[in-house]
Motif scaffolding. Structure first.
Motif, short mmCIF file in Angstrom:
data_model
loop_
_atom_site.label_atom_id
_atom_site.label_comp_id
_atom_site.label_asym_id
_atom_site.label_seq_id
_atom_site.Cartn_x
_atom_site.Cartn_y
_atom_site.Cartn_z
N TYR A 69 49.88 50.16 48.85
CA TYR A 69 50.36 48.79 48.75
C TYR A 69 51.82 48.71 48.32
CZ TYR A 69 48.54 49.92 44.08
OH TYR A 69 48.24 50.54 42.89
N THR A 70 52.39 49.85 47.92
CA THR A 70 53.82 49.88 47.59
C THR A 70 54.66 50.16 48.83
OG1 THR A 70 53.29 50.73 45.38
CG2 THR A 70 55.57 50.99 46.14
N CYS A 72 53.40 50.06 52.07
CA CYS A 72 52.83 49.40 53.25
C CYS A 72 52.48 50.41 54.34
CB CYS A 72 53.77 48.32 53.78
SG CYS A 72 54.01 46.92 52.67
N LYS A 95 57.86 37.37 48.00
CA LYS A 95 57.06 37.90 46.91
C LYS A 95 57.81 37.79 45.57
CE LYS A 95 55.03 42.34 45.45
NZ LYS A 95 55.92 42.51 44.29
N ASP A 101 52.27 44.82 42.87
CA ASP A 101 52.00 45.21 44.25
C ASP A 101 50.50 45.36 44.50
OD1 ASP A 101 54.68 45.24 44.94
OD2 ASP A 101 54.94 47.37 44.53
N VAL A 107 50.12 42.57 51.60
CA VAL A 107 50.25 43.85 52.29
C VAL A 107 49.24 43.97 53.42
CG1 VAL A 107 48.70 45.05 50.70
CG2 VAL A 107 50.43 46.35 51.95
N HIS A 108 48.09 43.30 53.32
CA HIS A 108 47.11 43.33 54.40
C HIS A 108 47.73 42.81 55.69
CE1 HIS A 108 43.52 42.93 51.33
NE2 HIS A 108 44.41 43.84 50.98
N LYS A 110 50.91 42.63 56.50
CA LYS A 110 51.98 43.51 56.97
C LYS A 110 51.42 44.72 57.71
CE LYS A 110 56.07 45.19 57.52
NZ LYS A 110 56.95 44.60 58.56
#
Length: 308
Positions: A69-70, A72, A95, A101, A107-108, A110
């Motif tokens: 999640y950092t 992506c 954000k 994060d 992030v999902h 992205k």
């Protein structure tokens, strides 16, 4: 430990006893699932990754499951194994710098729609053509998705100070269908011009932060003047619901999904057939596992109390 780290810890702790329902044979379980009925890609790849456990991200060194999640980026899951979604408009996510994060569901979006989603960390905000961009955020001047396109058209026509006039649904459908036909048969320039008149929307902005942190971003002068859109009828099923906030305050990925669904039906005037359901691919899996683990934990606690 971040919030998503905690969720992934739950995934590990129940990986041998938790299975996300994926077919009709699990109908009783699905009936209890608030996200049931979605047309999703198979979660089998996530179940396999769950069995393997966490992996080290080669970019940042963090211990992650499914994706980092950092950075992506995917971990233990191949790009060809997850759905890839094409969106009808570009999505910009602003954000909050203090938003963890691992807590964010942005992030999902992205990862699942990489060519159409961009994440910026405040105070970084891109320049917007304000007559072609909307901000999805509740407020006294916010309009519904149904009224959004007419409001943008009024702005394009120079009627910035006039109230938005709601068109009849028949007019919206007729305009959308007529434009689609012209776009297919006309020249590229004609199609582009026709599309811009009926579909002036180019980008949609979402704020990714806790609700207590949103004011700093929403009040930024660079977002002032954007038409605000509110999803007033949707309710969150996020497992980390913020205490004291109404159920209509959605997680970022929920807001993106519901906006696009309403846009498809009310603005493109097309029957929705699950085109964007896979935006909830990770979210629905995590929801099932986390909530089942919490339910089992509650049941275990109740049994222990009975024994005492």
């Amino acid at each position: 430990m971040s919030s998503l780290d905690q969720d992934q810890h739950l995934l590990l702790s129940c990986r041998d006893k938790t299975t996300v329902p994926t077919d009709s044979s699990d109908a009783p379980e699905l009936a209890k699932h608030p996200l049931c009925g979605l047309k999703l890609a198979s979660h089998a790849v996530l179940e396999k990754a769950q069995q393997r456990g966490r992996l080290k991200c080669p970019k940042c060194g963090g211990s992650r499951m499914f994706f980092c999640y950092t950075c992506c980026s995917l971990l233990g899951v191949g790009l060809q194994e997850i759905p890839s979604i094409k969106l009808p408009v570009k999505i910009d996510i602003i954000k909050h710098p203090n938003e963890t994060d691992g807590k964010s569901t942005a992030v999902h979006a992205k990862i699942l729609a990489p060519s159409d989603v961009t994440i910026y960390t405040y105070p970084c905000i891109p320049e917007f053509e304000k007559d072609k961009v909307v901000l999805v955020f509740p407020g006294p001047g916010a309009v519904s998705v149904q009224d959004m396109m007419q409001c943008l058209l009024d702005r394009t026509d120079g009627s910035h100070d006039e109230p938005c006039i709601k068109r009849r649904k028949s007019e919206e459908v007729h305009g959308a269908t007529h434009t689609a036909k012209n776009s297919e048969t006309g020249t590229p320039d004609e199609a582009k011009g026709c599309e811009s008149r009926v579909y002036p929307l180019q980008r949609v902005v979402f704020i990714d932060s806790t609700w207590n942190q949103t004011n700093k971003i929403s009040s930024d002068e660079r977002l002032q003047g954007l038409l605000q859109v509110e999803l007033k009828t949707r309710k969150t099923c996020f497992w980390r619901h913020q205490k004291g906030k109404p159920e209509t305050y959605l997680a970022t990925i929920e807001a993106i999904y519901y906006f696009l669904k309403d846009f498809h039906e009310h603005c493109l005037a097309q029957e929705y057939k699950g085109e964007y359901d896979n935006l909830l691919f990770f979210y629905s899996f995590l929801h099932s596992v986390v909530n089942k683990s919490m339910s089992e934990g509650k049941h275990c606690k109740e049994n222990n109390l009975k024994k005492t």
